[in-house]
Design a protein around this motif. Structure first.
Motif, PDB file in Angstrom:
ATOM      1  N   PRO A 167      54.751  40.872  50.317  1.00 14.52           N
ATOM      2  CA  PRO A 167      55.592  41.978  50.777  1.00 14.52           C
ATOM      3  C   PRO A 167      56.953  41.479  51.254  1.00 14.52           C
ATOM      4  CG  PRO A 167      54.034  41.397  52.477  1.00 14.52           C
ATOM      5  CD  PRO A 167      53.710  40.521  51.291  1.00 14.52           C
ATOM      6  N   SER A 168      57.901  42.392  51.375  1.00 17.73           N
ATOM      7  CA  SER A 168      59.254  41.989  51.723  1.00 17.73           C
ATOM      8  C   SER A 168      59.383  41.521  53.171  1.00 17.73           C
ATOM      9  CB  SER A 168      60.231  43.138  51.479  1.00 17.73           C
ATOM     10  OG  SER A 168      59.930  44.235  52.326  1.00 17.73           O
ATOM     11  N   LYS A 169      58.724  42.215  54.095  1.00 21.22           N
ATOM     12  CA  LYS A 169      58.731  41.848  55.516  1.00 21.22           C
ATOM     13  C   LYS A 169      60.136  41.852  56.127  1.00 21.22           C
ATOM     14  CE  LYS A 169      54.362  40.979  56.484  1.00 21.22           C
ATOM     15  NZ  LYS A 169      53.634  41.608  57.614  1.00 21.22           N
ATOM     16  N   ASP A 170      61.041  42.643  55.566  1.00 22.62           N
ATOM     17  CA  ASP A 170      62.425  42.633  56.046  1.00 22.62           C
ATOM     18  C   ASP A 170      62.520  43.018  57.522  1.00 22.62           C
ATOM     19  OD1 ASP A 170      63.035  42.000  53.476  1.00 22.62           O
ATOM     20  OD2 ASP A 170      64.038  43.879  52.985  1.00 22.62           O
ATOM     21  N   TRP A 171      61.833  44.085  57.897  1.00 22.40           N
ATOM     22  CA  TRP A 171      61.935  44.554  59.286  1.00 22.40           C
ATOM     23  C   TRP A 171      61.413  43.493  60.248  1.00 22.40           C
ATOM     24  CZ3 TRP A 171      58.877  45.234  63.520  1.00 22.40           C
ATOM     25  CH2 TRP A 171      59.440  45.973  64.573  1.00 22.40           C
ATOM     26  N   ASP A 172      60.286  42.869  59.902  1.00 29.14           N
ATOM     27  CA  ASP A 172      59.707  41.848  60.783  1.00 29.14           C
ATOM     28  C   ASP A 172      60.647  40.657  60.937  1.00 29.14           C
ATOM     29  OD1 ASP A 172      56.616  42.832  60.851  1.00 29.14           O
ATOM     30  OD2 ASP A 172      57.482  43.083  58.856  1.00 29.14           O
ATOM     31  N   LEU A 173      61.264  40.250  59.850  1.00 29.99           N
ATOM     32  CA  LEU A 173      62.176  39.106  59.898  1.00 29.99           C
ATOM     33  C   LEU A 173      63.456  39.435  60.649  1.00 29.99           C
ATOM     34  CD1 LEU A 173      61.643  37.879  56.241  1.00 29.99           C
ATOM     35  CD2 LEU A 173      61.084  36.576  58.307  1.00 29.99           C
TER      36      LEU A 173
END
Length: 353
Positions: A167-173
Motif C-alpha cells: 500500500p502507499s501509506k502516504d498519510w502514515d509517512l
C-alpha cells in the motif's frame, strides 16, 4: 589475545541467548527474559518470493553483526524490551572499544604496541558494523511505530519491467512531520515526481518511465533531505520557513546528474561541498555507511552497489511518491537515531575532504 578481545562481546551475547548458561552479570532478571530467544534471528528480505511482500521485518538490509542479529530477534519476539536491550548493547560496545583503545595507548612504548594497535583497529571496525546495525534496527522500530514497513528489495517488486508499490501509506509517512515541515516536504515530492500536491486518483496511477539509477539517486537524496529538515526544524523554525525557495534550489543541486557514478557510496560522496554542508551532511561515518548499505540493498544486490544494468522501468506516480516519502522519513529517523546513539556510544565524525 586478539581473538579473546574480539570475542568478548560475542560471548556475552551467546550467554544471553543460551538457556543452559547463567547470566554473567547482575542484570539477571533482564537477561533471563531474553535467554529463550531462538538463535540466528535476522532481519531478512524475502528475495525469493514472486511478489512484493511487506512484513514487519522484511527489510532490504540484513544485519551483519551478532549484535544486530540478536537485536533483530529482540525486536521480533520481545518488542517491549527492545530499547532496553539496545541501550545495553550500545554501552557494552562502547566499553569494548574504549578498553581496546586504552590498552593500545598504555602499550605504545612496549614490545606489544603493534599487536594492540591491530586489536584496536579490529575492534573499531567490528564496532562500526555493529553500530550501523543497531542504528538500522532503531529506525525499523520507529517505522513500526507508525505501522509502515520499509519497501523490500525492488527486484521483488518488479513485474516485466513495471514497479508497483502497495500500500502507499502516504498519510502514515506524512504523520511524523509538523505541518510546517510537511508543507516543504509536499513541495519537494511535487518537484521530484512532477505530481501536484493533491492529485486525483487517475493522476496518481498514471505511469512514467524512469531509469533505475535515477530512482536510486532520488531515494538517497531524499534521505539526506529528510535528515536535513529534521536538523533544521529542531534548530530553528524561522530559518526553515524563511528559506523554502533556497532549499528547493539546493535540492536541484543534490539530484544533478553525475556521469560515471556507479554505486551509492560514490554518489553520496560526490555532492558539491557547499550543497552537502548546507543540506545533507551526515554527522557520523556510521550513518554514512548505513545509508550506503541500505540503498545498495534496496536498489542493487546489497554488495556491489547499484544494479549493473541501468534499465528503464515503468512505475506509477503513486509508487514514486511512496518511495520519496519513505526516504524522507528514513532520513528524519536517522537524525533522531544518530543523536540517541551518540549519547551512549560516541560516533565517528564524518569529515568532508
Amino acid at each position: 589475545m586478539e581473538k579473546s578481545v574480539s570475542n568478548n562481546h560475542h560471548l556475552h551475547l551467546r550467554t544471553m541467548l543460551t538457556p543452559s548458561q547463567p547470566p554473567p552479570s547482575s542484570s539477571a532478571s533482564f537477561k533471563t527474559q531474553l535467554r529463550s530467544f531462538p538463535k540466528g534471528l535476522t532481519v531478512r528480505a524475502s528475495a525469493g518470493r514472486r511478489h512484493c511482500e511487506f512484513s514487519s521485518l522484511n527489510a532490504p538490509l540484513e544485519p551483519n553483526s551478532l549484535v544486530g542479529k540478536f537485536l533483530g530477534g529482540v525486536l521480533q519476539n520481545r518488542r517491549q524490551m527492545f530499547h532496553v536491550a539496545a541501550k545495553e548493547e550500545l554501552k557494552m560496545l562502547s566499553e569494548d572499544r574504549d578498553s581496546a583503545i586504552a590498552r593500545m595507548v598504555i602499550s605504545q612504548n612496549s614490545d606489544e604496541a603493534l599487536l594492540h594497535r591491530r586489536i584496536a583497529k579490529v575492534k573499531e571496525d567490528e564496532c562500526m558494523v555493529a553500530i550501523s546495525d543497531v542504528m538500522y534496527l532503531l529506525i525499523l522500530y520507529k517505522f513500526s511505530e507508525i505501522r509502515v514497513h520499509l519497501v523490500p528489495k525492488l527486484s521483488s517488486c518488479l513485474y516485466n519491467g513495471r514497479l508497483e508499490i502497495l500500500p502507499s501509506k502516504d498519510w502514515d509517512l506524512e504523520s511524523i512531520h509538523s505541518m510546517e515541515v510537511l508543507d516543504i516536504i509536499r513541495q519537494h515530492v511535487s518537484t521530484v515526481t512532477g505530481l501536484k500536491s493533491n492529485p486525483s486518483v487517475r493522476e496518481s496511477w498514471e505511469t512514467t518511465p524512469i531509469r533505475h539509477s535515477w530512482l536510486a539517486r532520488v531515494y538517497v537524496a531524499s534521505i539526506l533531505y529528510g535528515y536535513f529538515l529534521k536538523s533544521v526544524s529542531l534548530r530553528s523554525k524561522d530559518v526553515m520557513l524563511g528559506n523554502k525557495n533556497d532549499m528547493q534550489s539546493v535540492w536541484h543541486d543534490l539530484i544533478r546528474k553525475e556521469e560515471g557514478i556507479e554505486d551509492i557510496k560514490c554518489y553520496v560522496m560526490s555532492f558539491h561541498p557547499g550543497s552537502f554542508q548546507r543540506c545533507a551532511k551526515l554527522r557520523s561515518k556510521e550513518a554514512l555507511q548505513l545509508v550506503e548499505s541500505h540503498s545498495n540493498a534496496l536498489f542493487g544486490n546489497g554488495k556491489s552497489g547499484l544494479s549493473k544494468h541501468d534499465d528503464v522501468i515503468v512505475t506509477s506516480f503513486s509508487s514514486l511518491r511512496r518511495l520519496v516519502l519513505e526516504a524522507i522519513a528514513f532520513g528524519s529517523f536517522l537524525w533522531e537515531t544518530e543523536d540517541y546513539i551518540d549519547n551512549v556510544y560516541k560516533l565517528k565524525d564524518h569529515e568532508l575532504k
